[in-house]
Design a protein around this motif. Sequence first.
Motif, PDB file in Angstrom:
ATOM      1  N   HIS A 152      46.403  37.818  38.319  1.00 40.34           N
ATOM      2  CA  HIS A 152      45.113  37.149  39.094  1.00 40.34           C
ATOM      3  C   HIS A 152      43.958  38.015  39.248  1.00 40.34           C
ATOM      4  N   ILE A 153      42.705  37.448  39.125  1.00 37.95           N
ATOM      5  CA  ILE A 153      41.512  38.287  38.949  1.00 37.95           C
ATOM      6  C   ILE A 153      40.793  38.329  40.226  1.00 37.95           C
ATOM      7  N   VAL A 154      40.924  39.714  40.814  1.00 35.69           N
ATOM      8  CA  VAL A 154      40.374  39.839  42.322  1.00 35.69           C
ATOM      9  C   VAL A 154      38.987  40.254  42.190  1.00 35.69           C
ATOM     10  N   ASP A 155      38.264  39.532  42.872  1.00 38.08           N
ATOM     11  CA  ASP A 155      36.791  39.588  43.172  1.00 38.08           C
ATOM     12  C   ASP A 155      36.462  41.020  44.086  1.00 38.08           C
ATOM     13  N   ASP A 156      36.038  41.866  43.166  1.00 33.27           N
ATOM     14  CA  ASP A 156      35.628  43.204  44.166  1.00 33.27           C
ATOM     15  C   ASP A 156      34.899  42.787  45.336  1.00 33.27           C
ATOM     16  N   ARG A 157      34.107  42.086  45.524  1.00 32.82           N
ATOM     17  CA  ARG A 157      33.284  41.700  46.504  1.00 32.82           C
ATOM     18  C   ARG A 157      34.058  41.159  47.857  1.00 32.82           C
ATOM     19  N   GLU A 158      35.355  40.606  47.396  1.00 31.82           N
ATOM     20  CA  GLU A 158      36.233  40.003  48.550  1.00 31.82           C
ATOM     21  C   GLU A 158      37.108  41.094  49.360  1.00 31.82           C
ATOM     22  N   ARG A 159      37.026  42.284  48.576  1.00 34.12           N
ATOM     23  CA  ARG A 159      37.977  43.100  49.034  1.00 34.12           C
ATOM     24  C   ARG A 159      37.204  43.816  50.455  1.00 34.12           C
ATOM     25  N   ARG A 160      38.024  43.891  51.348  1.00 34.83           N
ATOM     26  CA  ARG A 160      37.688  44.711  52.691  1.00 34.83           C
ATOM     27  C   ARG A 160      38.652  45.715  52.866  1.00 34.83           C
ATOM     28  N   PRO A 161      38.015  46.842  53.452  1.00 30.68           N
ATOM     29  CA  PRO A 161      39.050  47.829  54.057  1.00 30.68           C
ATOM     30  C   PRO A 161      39.806  47.317  54.909  1.00 30.68           C
TER      31      PRO A 161
ATOM     32  N   ILE B  75      37.596  39.165  23.708  1.00 33.70           N
ATOM     33  CA  ILE B  75      38.354  38.093  24.086  1.00 33.70           C
ATOM     34  C   ILE B  75      37.651  37.198  24.546  1.00 33.70           C
ATOM     35  N   GLY B  76      37.477  35.791  23.662  1.00 28.89           N
ATOM     36  CA  GLY B  76      36.589  34.945  24.089  1.00 28.89           C
ATOM     37  C   GLY B  76      35.282  35.471  23.630  1.00 28.89           C
ATOM     38  N   ASP B  77      34.346  35.337  24.736  1.00 25.79           N
ATOM     39  CA  ASP B  77      33.248  35.948  24.859  1.00 25.79           C
ATOM     40  C   ASP B  77      33.011  37.121  25.638  1.00 25.79           C
ATOM     41  N   ARG B  78      34.222  38.080  25.963  1.00 26.85           N
ATOM     42  CA  ARG B  78      34.234  39.133  26.836  1.00 26.85           C
ATOM     43  C   ARG B  78      34.294  40.446  25.805  1.00 26.85           C
ATOM     44  N   GLN B  79      33.412  41.209  26.149  1.00 28.61           N
ATOM     45  CA  GLN B  79      33.577  42.596  25.512  1.00 28.61           C
ATOM     46  C   GLN B  79      33.252  43.639  26.391  1.00 28.61           C
ATOM     47  N   ASN B  80      33.984  44.784  26.193  1.00 28.40           N
ATOM     48  CA  ASN B  80      33.642  46.000  27.063  1.00 28.40           C
ATOM     49  C   ASN B  80      33.617  45.344  28.637  1.00 28.40           C
ATOM     50  N   GLN B  81      34.479  44.888  29.049  1.00 28.16           N
ATOM     51  CA  GLN B  81      34.560  44.283  30.378  1.00 28.16           C
ATOM     52  C   GLN B  81      35.610  44.875  31.152  1.00 28.16           C
ATOM     53  N   GLU B  82      35.503  44.757  32.408  1.00 26.10           N
ATOM     54  CA  GLU B  82      36.570  45.544  33.483  1.00 26.10           C
ATOM     55  C   GLU B  82      36.947  44.409  34.324  1.00 26.10           C
ATOM     56  N   TRP B  83      38.257  44.357  34.662  1.00 26.23           N
ATOM     57  CA  TRP B  83      38.929  43.452  35.610  1.00 26.23           C
ATOM     58  C   TRP B  83      39.686  44.299  36.518  1.00 26.23           C
ATOM     59  N   LEU B  84      39.836  43.701  37.972  1.00 31.63           N
ATOM     60  CA  LEU B  84      40.732  44.212  38.886  1.00 31.63           C
ATOM     61  C   LEU B  84      41.821  43.119  38.956  1.00 31.63           C
ATOM     62  N   LEU B  85      43.019  43.586  38.601  1.00 29.24           N
ATOM     63  CA  LEU B  85      43.968  42.381  38.576  1.00 29.24           C
ATOM     64  C   LEU B  85      45.065  42.625  39.686  1.00 29.24           C
ATOM     65  N   GLU B  86      45.691  41.413  40.105  1.00 31.02           N
ATOM     66  CA  GLU B  86      46.638  41.382  41.034  1.00 31.02           C
ATOM     67  C   GLU B  86      47.850  40.592  40.516  1.00 31.02           C
TER      68      GLU B  86
ATOM     69  N   THR C 247      51.149  44.373  43.487  1.00 29.43           N
ATOM     70  CA  THR C 247      50.419  45.284  42.720  1.00 29.43           C
ATOM     71  C   THR C 247      49.414  45.041  41.860  1.00 29.43           C
ATOM     72  N   ARG C 248      48.444  46.120  41.973  1.00 27.57           N
ATOM     73  CA  ARG C 248      47.098  45.934  41.165  1.00 27.57           C
ATOM     74  C   ARG C 248      46.833  47.028  39.961  1.00 27.57           C
ATOM     75  N   TRP C 249      46.114  46.341  39.106  1.00 26.54           N
ATOM     76  CA  TRP C 249      45.641  47.446  38.204  1.00 26.54           C
ATOM     77  C   TRP C 249      44.021  47.355  37.975  1.00 26.54           C
ATOM     78  N   ARG C 250      43.483  48.049  37.349  1.00 24.45           N
ATOM     79  CA  ARG C 250      42.109  48.079  37.040  1.00 24.45           C
ATOM     80  C   ARG C 250      42.294  48.146  35.293  1.00 24.45           C
ATOM     81  N   ALA C 251      41.687  47.240  34.833  1.00 26.72           N
ATOM     82  CA  ALA C 251      41.993  47.054  33.095  1.00 26.72           C
ATOM     83  C   ALA C 251      40.485  47.034  32.688  1.00 26.72           C
ATOM     84  N   ARG C 252      40.283  48.093  31.655  1.00 26.63           N
ATOM     85  CA  ARG C 252      38.967  47.734  31.092  1.00 26.63           C
ATOM     86  C   ARG C 252      39.117  47.513  29.626  1.00 26.63           C
ATOM     87  N   LEU C 253      38.614  46.626  29.048  1.00 20.02           N
ATOM     88  CA  LEU C 253      38.522  46.480  27.388  1.00 20.02           C
ATOM     89  C   LEU C 253      37.781  47.339  26.777  1.00 20.02           C
TER      90      LEU C 253
END
Length: 269
Positions: free
Chosen positions: A235-244, A217-228, A206-212
């Motif tokens: 687990h944070i998924v790097d969008d650059r690693e995704r392949r169709p 949080i720490g030094d992160r603001q208005n950031q978006e993560w692709l989570l698995e 399962t995956r989510w796209r979460a935007r703060l």
Amino acid sequence: MSGLAKQERLAALRASIANIERRPVLSDPVSTQAHAPDQFIVPAPGLVQEVFADERRNTAALLGFALGQARSLLTPVRRAVIYLQMLAEAQEMGLPYGPGLATFGFDPDALVLIRPANIVELLWAVEEALACGAVAAVIADIAGHPKVLDFTASRRLSLRADAGGTSLFLLRYGAWREASAAQLRWHLVPALSATTQFDARAPGETRWRARLERGVIGDRQNQEWLLEWTENGFHIVDDRERRPAQPVERPSLPGDLFADLADRLSEAG
């Protein structure tokens, strides 16, 4: 004061509150629990977090996100997570499924379901649960935008969560954002699941796209993560690693096979 003047003052007040909501948070960043570099940052307990989805049909995604964080807050002392949903909405949308929670890695015995009759009873139950030392987290699923859940109410819940050290997750829906004392606000969108090793067309983790949207949080603001989701948490998924996913080539079936499959089937109908 005339009715028109009152409306103008109310409009100006709402605009002022909206501007305050959009400003950067002036308080200290939210502390976090220890995590691996590729794991999602899990905020420390005792916070109020609003988790928004655009549509009501994404309630399962919101609940999964909240339960994923709540699981990490469970301890031998704080052994329960309270899930509150009004009775009428539970009858319409359904309840959490025990075997599914177990597959997700969450012990169904740790989840306590409460179905109040109305929003006033729900908020009262939330406050009482936040004050209980055996509760790790409270999840309140609230559809619509009830007037009773205003800034004053959210401030009271924030103080109770901080005093009791219990996290509160408010699951909300739609594009409207009221003034709130929540320390964190998320916007969540379900994402396509990961692919599997043996069948590229089968659903994977399962995956989510979460935007703060609000908070730091720490030094992160208005950031978006692709989570698995993994057995160790988000687990944070790097969008650059995704392949169709590449289609899997399969041999075509022989023409006479379909006749064999239909042999001895009833022709009535």
